[in-house]
Design a protein around this motif. Sequence first.
Motif, PDB file in Angstrom:
ATOM      1  N   GLU A 162       0.812  -1.217   0.000  1.00 41.14           N
ATOM      2  CA  GLU A 162       0.000   0.000   0.000  1.00 41.14           C
ATOM      3  C   GLU A 162       0.847   1.269   0.000  1.00 41.14           C
ATOM      4  O   GLU A 162       0.402   2.308  -0.493  1.00 41.14           O
ATOM      5  CB  GLU A 162      -0.946   0.021   1.206  1.00 41.14           C
ATOM      6  CG  GLU A 162      -1.922   1.179   1.156  1.00 41.14           C
ATOM      7  CD  GLU A 162      -3.044   1.085   2.170  1.00 41.14           C
ATOM      8  OE1 GLU A 162      -4.054   1.787   1.981  1.00 41.14           O
ATOM      9  OE2 GLU A 162      -2.924   0.311   3.130  1.00 41.14           O
ATOM     10  N   VAL A 194      -9.945   1.751  -1.810  1.00 39.69           N
ATOM     11  CA  VAL A 194     -10.075   0.736  -2.851  1.00 39.69           C
ATOM     12  C   VAL A 194      -8.873   0.824  -3.787  1.00 39.69           C
ATOM     13  O   VAL A 194      -8.204   1.856  -3.890  1.00 39.69           O
ATOM     14  CB  VAL A 194     -11.386   0.915  -3.645  1.00 39.69           C
ATOM     15  CG1 VAL A 194     -12.578   0.732  -2.737  1.00 39.69           C
ATOM     16  CG2 VAL A 194     -11.433   2.278  -4.323  1.00 39.69           C
ATOM     17  N   GLY A 195      -8.589  -0.286  -4.487  1.00 37.54           N
ATOM     18  CA  GLY A 195      -7.476  -0.291  -5.430  1.00 37.54           C
ATOM     19  C   GLY A 195      -6.917  -1.687  -5.594  1.00 37.54           C
ATOM     20  O   GLY A 195      -7.406  -2.659  -5.000  1.00 37.54           O
ATOM     21  N   THR A 196      -5.882  -1.809  -6.413  1.00 41.02           N
ATOM     22  CA  THR A 196      -5.198  -3.074  -6.662  1.00 41.02           C
ATOM     23  C   THR A 196      -3.798  -2.974  -6.079  1.00 41.02           C
ATOM     24  O   THR A 196      -3.059  -2.019  -6.347  1.00 41.02           O
ATOM     25  CB  THR A 196      -5.124  -3.366  -8.169  1.00 41.02           C
ATOM     26  OG1 THR A 196      -6.460  -3.439  -8.687  1.00 41.02           O
ATOM     27  CG2 THR A 196      -4.425  -4.685  -8.430  1.00 41.02           C
ATOM     28  N   TYR A 197      -3.424  -3.962  -5.271  1.00 43.02           N
ATOM     29  CA  TYR A 197      -2.172  -3.919  -4.532  1.00 43.02           C
ATOM     30  C   TYR A 197      -1.361  -5.185  -4.785  1.00 43.02           C
ATOM     31  O   TYR A 197      -1.924  -6.276  -4.991  1.00 43.02           O
ATOM     32  CB  TYR A 197      -2.441  -3.772  -3.036  1.00 43.02           C
ATOM     33  CG  TYR A 197      -3.260  -2.544  -2.700  1.00 43.02           C
ATOM     34  CD1 TYR A 197      -2.647  -1.304  -2.542  1.00 43.02           C
ATOM     35  CD2 TYR A 197      -4.649  -2.621  -2.557  1.00 43.02           C
ATOM     36  CE1 TYR A 197      -3.385  -0.167  -2.239  1.00 43.02           C
ATOM     37  CE2 TYR A 197      -5.394  -1.492  -2.255  1.00 43.02           C
ATOM     38  CZ  TYR A 197      -4.766  -0.272  -2.103  1.00 43.02           C
ATOM     39  OH  TYR A 197      -5.493   0.844  -1.813  1.00 43.02           O
ATOM     40  N   ALA A 198      -0.027  -5.046  -4.758  1.00 38.17           N
ATOM     41  CA  ALA A 198       0.887  -6.171  -4.949  1.00 38.17           C
ATOM     42  C   ALA A 198       1.310  -6.697  -3.582  1.00 38.17           C
ATOM     43  O   ALA A 198       2.112  -6.070  -2.879  1.00 38.17           O
ATOM     44  CB  ALA A 198       2.101  -5.736  -5.754  1.00 38.17           C
ATOM     45  N   VAL A 203     -12.365  -3.698  -3.370  1.00 37.27           N
ATOM     46  CA  VAL A 203     -13.502  -2.997  -3.970  1.00 37.27           C
ATOM     47  C   VAL A 203     -14.487  -2.650  -2.859  1.00 37.27           C
ATOM     48  O   VAL A 203     -14.534  -3.295  -1.814  1.00 37.27           O
ATOM     49  CB  VAL A 203     -14.196  -3.844  -5.058  1.00 37.27           C
ATOM     50  CG1 VAL A 203     -13.253  -4.102  -6.220  1.00 37.27           C
ATOM     51  CG2 VAL A 203     -14.700  -5.163  -4.487  1.00 37.27           C
ATOM     52  N   GLN A 233       1.180 -11.979  -4.972  1.00 38.72           N
ATOM     53  CA  GLN A 233      -0.248 -12.086  -5.275  1.00 38.72           C
ATOM     54  C   GLN A 233      -0.829 -10.689  -5.451  1.00 38.72           C
ATOM     55  O   GLN A 233      -0.449  -9.751  -4.750  1.00 38.72           O
ATOM     56  CB  GLN A 233      -0.989 -12.805  -4.139  1.00 38.72           C
ATOM     57  CG  GLN A 233      -2.497 -12.920  -4.342  1.00 38.72           C
ATOM     58  CD  GLN A 233      -3.174 -13.669  -3.202  1.00 38.72           C
ATOM     59  OE1 GLN A 233      -2.603 -14.598  -2.635  1.00 38.72           O
ATOM     60  NE2 GLN A 233      -4.396 -13.254  -2.872  1.00 38.72           N
ATOM     61  N   THR A 234      -1.738 -10.555  -6.404  1.00 35.40           N
ATOM     62  CA  THR A 234      -2.446  -9.290  -6.602  1.00 35.40           C
ATOM     63  C   THR A 234      -3.712  -9.281  -5.746  1.00 35.40           C
ATOM     64  O   THR A 234      -4.499 -10.223  -5.780  1.00 35.40           O
ATOM     65  CB  THR A 234      -2.813  -9.095  -8.077  1.00 35.40           C
ATOM     66  OG1 THR A 234      -1.607  -9.031  -8.849  1.00 35.40           O
ATOM     67  CG2 THR A 234      -3.589  -7.803  -8.280  1.00 35.40           C
ATOM     68  N   VAL A 235      -3.884  -8.216  -4.978  1.00 33.90           N
ATOM     69  CA  VAL A 235      -5.056  -8.069  -4.109  1.00 33.90           C
ATOM     70  C   VAL A 235      -5.880  -6.891  -4.614  1.00 33.90           C
ATOM     71  O   VAL A 235      -5.353  -5.786  -4.782  1.00 33.90           O
ATOM     72  CB  VAL A 235      -4.639  -7.822  -2.647  1.00 33.90           C
ATOM     73  CG1 VAL A 235      -5.868  -7.569  -1.784  1.00 33.90           C
ATOM     74  CG2 VAL A 235      -3.845  -9.000  -2.119  1.00 33.90           C
ATOM     75  N   THR A 236      -7.146  -7.119  -4.862  1.00 29.67           N
ATOM     76  CA  THR A 236      -8.040  -6.061  -5.335  1.00 29.67           C
ATOM     77  C   THR A 236      -9.070  -5.751  -4.260  1.00 29.67           C
ATOM     78  O   THR A 236      -9.809  -6.636  -3.815  1.00 29.67           O
ATOM     79  CB  THR A 236      -8.751  -6.468  -6.636  1.00 29.67           C
ATOM     80  OG1 THR A 236      -7.761  -6.751  -7.640  1.00 29.67           O
ATOM     81  CG2 THR A 236      -9.648  -5.337  -7.130  1.00 29.67           C
ATOM     82  N   TYR A 267      -6.580  -2.011   4.426  1.00 28.70           N
ATOM     83  CA  TYR A 267      -6.252  -1.006   3.415  1.00 28.70           C
ATOM     84  C   TYR A 267      -7.119   0.237   3.631  1.00 28.70           C
ATOM     85  O   TYR A 267      -8.259   0.157   4.112  1.00 28.70           O
ATOM     86  CB  TYR A 267      -6.480  -1.573   2.016  1.00 28.70           C
ATOM     87  CG  TYR A 267      -5.475  -2.645   1.634  1.00 28.70           C
ATOM     88  CD1 TYR A 267      -4.230  -2.303   1.127  1.00 28.70           C
ATOM     89  CD2 TYR A 267      -5.776  -3.992   1.787  1.00 28.70           C
ATOM     90  CE1 TYR A 267      -3.303  -3.286   0.784  1.00 28.70           C
ATOM     91  CE2 TYR A 267      -4.866  -4.980   1.453  1.00 28.70           C
ATOM     92  CZ  TYR A 267      -3.624  -4.625   0.951  1.00 28.70           C
ATOM     93  OH  TYR A 267      -2.720  -5.588   0.619  1.00 28.70           O
TER      94      TYR A 267
END
Length: 693
Positions: free
Chosen positions: A157, A179-183, A205, A200-203, A176
Amino acid sequence: MNSFKYIFSLAILLAVLGSCQKENFDDISFLETSGSPAQISAFFDITQDNTGLVTITPNGEGASTFDVFFGHGASTPAKVEAGKSVQRIYPEGVYNVKIIGYGITGKITEKVIPLTVSFKAPEDLKVVAALDAGNIFKINVSATAKYETVFKVYFGEVANEVPKSFIEGETISHTYTKVGTYALKVVALSGGVASTTYNQTVTIVNPILIPVDFESPTLDYAFINFDGGNSTVLDNPHKTAGNPSNKVTKMVKGAGQPWGGSVLKLGANIDFSANKVFRMKVYSPRVGAKVLLKVENSSDSNQAFEKEVTTTVANEWVDLVFDYSAINTSNTYQNLVVIFDLGTVGDGSSNFTFYFDDIRLQKNLPASLSQIKLPVNFEGETVDYTVTDFGNNSTVNGTDPVNVTNKVKVTTKPNGAETWAGTTIGTGDGFATKIPITASATKMSVKVYSPAIGIPVRLKIEDSNDGGKSVETQVVTTKANEWETLVFDFTNHATGTAALNLAFNFNKASIFFDFGNSGSGKVFYWDDVQMVASDSGVLGLPLDFQSLTLNYDFINFDGGNLTVANNPAVGGINGSSKVAKMVKGAGQPWGGSILKLPNPIDFSVNKTFTVKVYSPRVGAKMLLKVENKSDANVNFEKEVVTTKANAWETLTFDYSAISSVALYHNLVFIFDLGTPGDGSANYTFYFDDVTLN
């Protein structure tokens, strides 16, 4: 000789202490029932240089010290204080590290935790990263691997993130902020230089759902504007008692089509299975504006339902009701459509600028309004607070000039208004029940915010069916541009009016501002019309600390010092002249005060305490406790945290779980339980109006 003198002095001191009796507020018998340490664990960290140097940090709830048995080498444990660490060099292998936690009473709890020391790169790394079921912004991470000693996790983040460490068998969490996409990255470390990484990609919403209040900083209220409609979320420009929200939506209807409006797509189907009545707050520039609220299927706009209502007031928040009882619940609806003045093309002017907020569903249509009765505070949603002006007076619903969340009435006595201009509280039918005037209760009070000192204010009560049966009395304001409570004693009837006759059916009241003078444009705010309780001479609830005859005999203990004092900030929600003042000085963390009531508190019906509190800081804790007068072990308590500094606020203590069988006579007040005070302004608190609701 000196030794004898010291022994003799000690003997005298022990004798004095033994002769003193003290309330048992410093009773430490709770230590006898103190539990054993819990949640014993240990955190391992290892240097990645093939030395096998491991740092062990033991943890445990209620543990003050630990014994750490390394599972290698000498059997003598290391003594480690809570919050401290110990180091040990291990060769490669798997070791059982035993942690024994000691509580303050000597009770112990132990746990064996496996430690792997290897100089190989970790293998077979498996990570479980899952969003929390109760918080869509929270992720929970755990991991397993061969040859690993510790895991480090990067949640992705922030830049230059410092990783968090955890060991196998633990779950580590992160929330978090948006909202957003995090590595997400998890690194497994052994005692060697090499490591193993998992990515892993964490989204995250955050869907918009009913109810919609436009307050969330993480939601994207992405309106789809069409054909001249333009909706945006912004700061509430008309924050009043009718809508104290910080954020609202502004709709400007400009040139385009007669049906210009906006669509808001929701993240799930609207559930009409039980609730079929929409409500929405609207602020319109004019009376008679039409407001259409429509729902649509996200893929098929032919699957739709709509209702239109008309505004009845201008430049004021109103709660509009849309009856959806006829909606087809076999269809699904995900979109909200808002259109103002359907059939008319807007021009983008202030005449076509609207605001709306708080779109929600409820089960039934609102009940018809009930007739007004004492006490009157203008807060009830189902009460008819209509007032009746006469003599050219003008009264409207208004905003408290001190507290925007408080609903009040605002009366203007305009230029040319009659000397006798006034306002009847309610309609001509009067109150729903008789005003409870008796021989021992002859006073009523009204909170008033006046523009000047010395203005005469008259209160009249009468029989709604016979205006000749009346009595009136008058007082003058003593404050300007701040709230004060005016008390009207009907035994002191105004000159030229009839004396109080208790046989009359008084069920109607009228208030006259600046009585005897023609109108000059003065504006008055008023609220809280009620009876003044007669002083029974018996201490009990509610406590307002105003009585001149009651003995507020506080029992202060261990640093707490409670007295009745002048209100340091008269106004807003507290116009009282007298309040309780607590100074928490040096002593014990539990220092406070007791007030003993002669009769037990009645919890058979009411189980919620409210207390008005004035704190020097946000985050101060107030504990309100009730006890049996003979057995302090029979008690119940709740603690609430202040949210305002140097301002009055009302704290609510939920006593719904209290035993209604036990008897409670004593009220105990403690601020900042767990922290000794220092007697400074930072530990000086005021409270008032201790009420059981």
